[in-house]
Design an enzyme around this catalytic site. Structure first.
Site, PDB file in Angstrom:
ATOM      1  N   LYS B  89     -26.109 -51.280  62.144  1.00  0.00           N
ATOM      2  CA  LYS B  89     -26.176 -51.672  63.558  1.00  0.00           C
ATOM      3  C   LYS B  89     -27.425 -52.482  63.882  1.00  0.00           C
ATOM      4  O   LYS B  89     -27.410 -53.340  64.764  1.00  0.00           O
ATOM      5  CB  LYS B  89     -26.128 -50.422  64.440  1.00  0.00           C
ATOM      6  CG  LYS B  89     -24.839 -49.615  64.328  1.00  0.00           C
ATOM      7  CD  LYS B  89     -23.706 -50.220  65.115  1.00  0.00           C
ATOM      8  CE  LYS B  89     -22.426 -49.415  64.971  1.00  0.00           C
ATOM      9  NZ  LYS B  89     -21.263 -50.120  65.537  1.00  0.00           N
ATOM     10  N   GLU B 111     -24.106 -50.035  75.298  1.00  0.00           N
ATOM     11  CA  GLU B 111     -23.255 -48.850  75.292  1.00  0.00           C
ATOM     12  C   GLU B 111     -23.445 -48.161  73.946  1.00  0.00           C
ATOM     13  O   GLU B 111     -23.847 -48.791  72.974  1.00  0.00           O
ATOM     14  CB  GLU B 111     -21.781 -49.253  75.455  1.00  0.00           C
ATOM     15  CG  GLU B 111     -21.043 -49.634  74.158  1.00  0.00           C
ATOM     16  CD  GLU B 111     -21.583 -50.878  73.464  1.00  0.00           C
ATOM     17  OE1 GLU B 111     -22.274 -51.675  74.124  1.00  0.00           O
ATOM     18  OE2 GLU B 111     -21.328 -51.055  72.256  1.00  0.00           O
ATOM     19  N   SER B 377     -21.983 -48.090  55.341  1.00  0.00           N
ATOM     20  CA  SER B 377     -22.525 -48.611  56.596  1.00  0.00           C
ATOM     21  C   SER B 377     -23.654 -47.773  57.182  1.00  0.00           C
ATOM     22  O   SER B 377     -24.470 -48.289  57.937  1.00  0.00           O
ATOM     23  CB  SER B 377     -21.403 -48.748  57.626  1.00  0.00           C
ATOM     24  OG  SER B 377     -20.731 -47.513  57.798  1.00  0.00           O
TER      25      SER B 377
HETATM   26  C1  LIG Z   1     -22.596 -45.758  60.225  1.00  0.00           C
HETATM   27  C2  LIG Z   1     -21.547 -46.433  61.034  1.00  0.00           C
HETATM   28  N1  LIG Z   1     -20.548 -47.060  60.409  1.00  0.00           N
HETATM   29  C3  LIG Z   1     -19.562 -47.670  61.086  1.00  0.00           C
HETATM   30  C4  LIG Z   1     -19.522 -47.655  62.469  1.00  0.00           C
HETATM   31  C5  LIG Z   1     -18.358 -48.309  63.153  1.00  0.00           C
HETATM   32  O1  LIG Z   1     -18.676 -49.495  63.816  1.00  0.00           O
HETATM   33  P1  LIG Z   1     -18.233 -50.894  63.239  1.00  0.00           P
HETATM   34  O2  LIG Z   1     -16.772 -50.838  62.987  1.00  0.00           O
HETATM   35  O3  LIG Z   1     -18.590 -51.843  64.321  1.00  0.00           O
HETATM   36  O4  LIG Z   1     -18.988 -51.164  61.995  1.00  0.00           O
HETATM   37  C6  LIG Z   1     -20.553 -47.021  63.173  1.00  0.00           C
HETATM   38  C7  LIG Z   1     -20.553 -46.991  64.651  1.00  0.00           C
HETATM   39  O5  LIG Z   1     -21.286 -46.311  65.324  1.00  0.00           O
HETATM   40  C8  LIG Z   1     -21.587 -46.394  62.431  1.00  0.00           C
HETATM   41  O6  LIG Z   1     -22.599 -45.762  63.069  1.00  0.00           O
END
Ligand SMILES: Cc1ncc(COP(=O)(O)O)c(C=O)c1O
Lengths: 253, 394
Positions: B89, B111, B377
């Site tokens: 993020k 948000e 992620s």
């Molecule tokens: C660690 C992590 N992975 C994935 C996501 C999902 O978001 P996005 O699909 O935008 O990557 C989030 C959202 O809060 C997250 O914190």
């Protein structure tokens, strides 16, 4: 001629009232419309409730959520309004967000509106250019007037563009805000009202957002053809021990 | 066919800017400026320097040996979990805060669902000395207390969203309403590739650093810039967009998007938007979203708060409809198991969102020669409570 255009020709300041269909109770829609007309209101905006009303403040959020809980749907609203033109003569506008209309089908939605005798639509999240490119022909085929918004931040160039596409009136949002959040108009607003009035647009302007009583109605209509009341009317239906619609309308003008 | 955005702001038929007129000046200002600003050498320099020295990029592309042995294929983990604040993020919030400054905005709103994006926004606001207001559903505030505390420590004001279902969708509504009320001095830092154009494209470009690094890191380790597969979980779709970005037009590279099935796609408690959604409008974008027949937006469910969104970015809606990406839905249970497996095999505690991506190896077989890059992620610290409860670890 469309009832909205006819009404706009009358030599008076117009009072338009917004309410959420299906609120406070599912079957109140038609009664409220009839009472509003009897009380001398010039035009009515029937709110088609949506789960996520982005441009609305707490009052309309709550009334929309309650209406949905009561069972209001697009189809239910059309059923309630089926015979409305047997008794009601003033212009009726449906105000709703785009997604429910898209799911119903824009063409089907417009056709049903025309069959019932709805005169216009206000769809805050259908942008002017998307309307112009994709939906204008459908609306016009069914004789519906689509009403666009302008705000204090709208550029002069864009106001002229919106004026060129509008076929009834321009909905002038009184200040940078969602519905129901202002308390009275200051210098800034009156300047903005005058600035727009001095543009001599083709379409008359009706001011909405933040109109709640005689004072705000009078200030707004000094520079515009009319004014729209929404949240204050819904609050009246919700809170006041005197829920009389005619008393509310009398308190405004 | 292209998988990138077109000049009108659409991916195929998805995208656009379905916003009330009150938002038009803000969104238009951003649309007219974002590419110009991002192309400025000065902007690039500051962005890259912060990614390197503050975020800790490049994030490693780690060959997961024991995981690879277990599934008989070559698995690389793109370690976004090692970034400052613990997820991908921050790539986006660094980019957007620099954008906001160049547009002369000094008040930042955002948000957040689980709080990851809220923390990443509060962090960059502290870094730049800007006022920060984060909208968060009342229910999420109660279940994500540590992230609420983090945001407060970082100086942000956390405002509970009390409308609707009081979760991420409603926090987003409140942020948009705030922007309507504050059209001049405020920038809205959206947390994923969602919202009106140009947000999906802008956020994808800020996250694109992920696939840019994958290319040269793979070159060093495998002597090719092309993986066979790129796998990422999809909430709104930003970590996936970043991991896919430089491979979008190269169909030799297969893309896998992993959605949260919750208790099962057909259970009524799911967040598998591509399968369960229909085309419509959510938060200013035409995309796939979960809704009733009447067009009312419904509440999704997933054990992972970050995947708990009823829509999906327009890029992903297009990748789904065009079959460019394969979409796989993973249940809570399978994700949790895959998360624990990564802990045991590789010594990495993943965010539950990322665990969804890891779970596909139980469902899909890859060739031993395949190079499969998985976007890890985020890290699992924020999810300890959920892991503890789920596996009864206390
Ligand atoms: C660690 C992590 N992975 C994935 C996501 C999902 O978001 P996005 O699909 O935008 O990557 C989030 C959202 O809060 C997250 O914190």
């Amino acid at each position: 001629m469309n009832r909205i255009n006819q009404k706009l020709k009358e030599n008076k300041k117009l009072l338009s009232i917004y309410f959420t269909a299906g609120y406070p109770n599912l079957d109140d829609t038609v009664t409220i419309i009839k009472d509003l007309e009897k009380s001398g209101v010039d035009m009515i905006e029937i709110g088609l409730p949506f789960s996520d009303p982005l441009a609305d403040g707490p009052t309309i959020q709550v009334s929309s959520a309650q209406a949905l809980k009561n069972g209001m749907t697009t189809e239910a609203l059309f059923k309630q309004l089926k015979d409305i033109r047997k008794s009601v003569k003033i212009p009726l506008i449906i105000m709703g967000y785009f997604n429910p209309i898209l799911q119903f089908g824009v063409e089907a939605f417009c056709k049903t509106c025309a069959d019932i005798g709805i005169d216009g639509l206000i769809i805050p999240d259908l942008p002017v250019d998307v309307y112009n490119d994709n939906y204008k022909a459908i609306f016009e085929k069914h004789g519906l007037i689509n009403v666009f918004l302008i705000t204090p931040q709208t550029s002069v160039e864009r106001i002229h563009f919106i004026d060129s596409i509008s076929k009834g009136f321009i909905y002038m949002v009184s200040s940078a805000s969602v519905t129901g959040s202002s308390s009275g108009f200051g210098d800034e607003q009156t300047k903005y009202f005058k600035r727009i009035a001095d543009m001599n647009l083709n379409n008359p302007q009706i001011i909405g957002f933040g109109i709640s009583d005689n004072e705000t109605f009078t200030t707004a209509t000094k520079h515009a053809k009319g004014a729209i009341i929404g949240s204050a009317f819904i609050k009246h239906l919700t809170n006041e021990s005197d829920k009389s619609i005619s008393n509310f309308v009398k308190s405004i003008r | 066919m292209t998988y990138n955005i077109n000049e009108k702001g659409y991916y195929g038929t998805f995208g656009g800017a379905y916003i009330p007129e009150m938002l038009y000046p803000n969104v238009e200002e951003l649309r007219q400026n974002y590419l110009k600003v991002m192309a400025e050498p000065d902007f690039q320099k500051e962005f890259n320097a912060l990614l390197k020295d503050y975020v800790g990029r490049p994030s490693p592309l780690y060959f997961a040996k024991r995981l690879s042995e277990t599934y008989h294929t070559k698995i690389y983990l793109k370690r976004e979990d090692l970034n400052h604040t613990g997820a991908h993020k921050i790539n986006n919030t660094i980019g957007q805060i620099l954008m906001a400054k160049r547009l002369g905005k000094h008040r930042i709103i955002a948000e957040t669902g689980a709080g990851q994006h809220g923390v990443a926004t509060a962090t960059v606001c502290a870094l730049m000395g800007l006022e920060c207001i984060v909208y968060m559903g009342e229910i999420d505030i109660a279940r994500q207390a540590p992230n609420v505390a983090r945001m407060k420590m970082l100086g942000a004001t956390v405002v509970p969203a009390k409308s609707g279902s009081r979760t991420l969708k409603d926090a987003t509504n409140e942020a948009i309403r705030d922007w309507i009320n504050n059209p001049v001095n405020t920038h809205y830092i959206i947390g994923s590739v969602v919202g009106p154009h140009p947000y999906p494209d802008m956020v994808a470009r800020f996250q694109a650093v992920v696939s840019e690094e994958i290319q040269w890191q793979l070159k060093e380790q495998e002597n090719t810039t092309k993986p066979d597969y790129v796998v990422a979980c999809v909430g709104g779709g930003s970590n996936a967009a970043g991991a896919y970005y430089h491979f979008l037009e190269d169909t030799d590279v297969k893309l896998i998007a992993v959605e949260a099935a919750g208790h099962g796609v057909e259970s009524g408690e799911s967040a598998a938007t591509s399968v369960l959604g229909k085309e419509g409008i959510i938060h200013g974008s035409k995309t796939l979203l979960m809704q009733t027949q009447d067009g009312q937006i419904t509440e999704p469910y997933s054990i992972s708060a970050g995947l708990d969104y009823p829509g999906v970015g327009p890029m992903h809606a297009h990748l789904y409809k065009s079959d460019r990406a394969e979409f796989i839905a993973i249940t809570d249970d399978d994700a949790m198991k895959a998360g624990l497996k990564l802990c045991k095999l590789e010594g990495i505690i993943p965010a539950i969102e990322s665990s969804h991506a890891l779970a596909i190896f139980e469902q899909k077989t890859f060739k031993p020669s395949d190079i499969v890059v998985v976007s890890l992620s985020g890290r699992g610290d924020k999810d300890l409570d959920t892991y503890i409860k789920y596996f009864d670890l206390s």
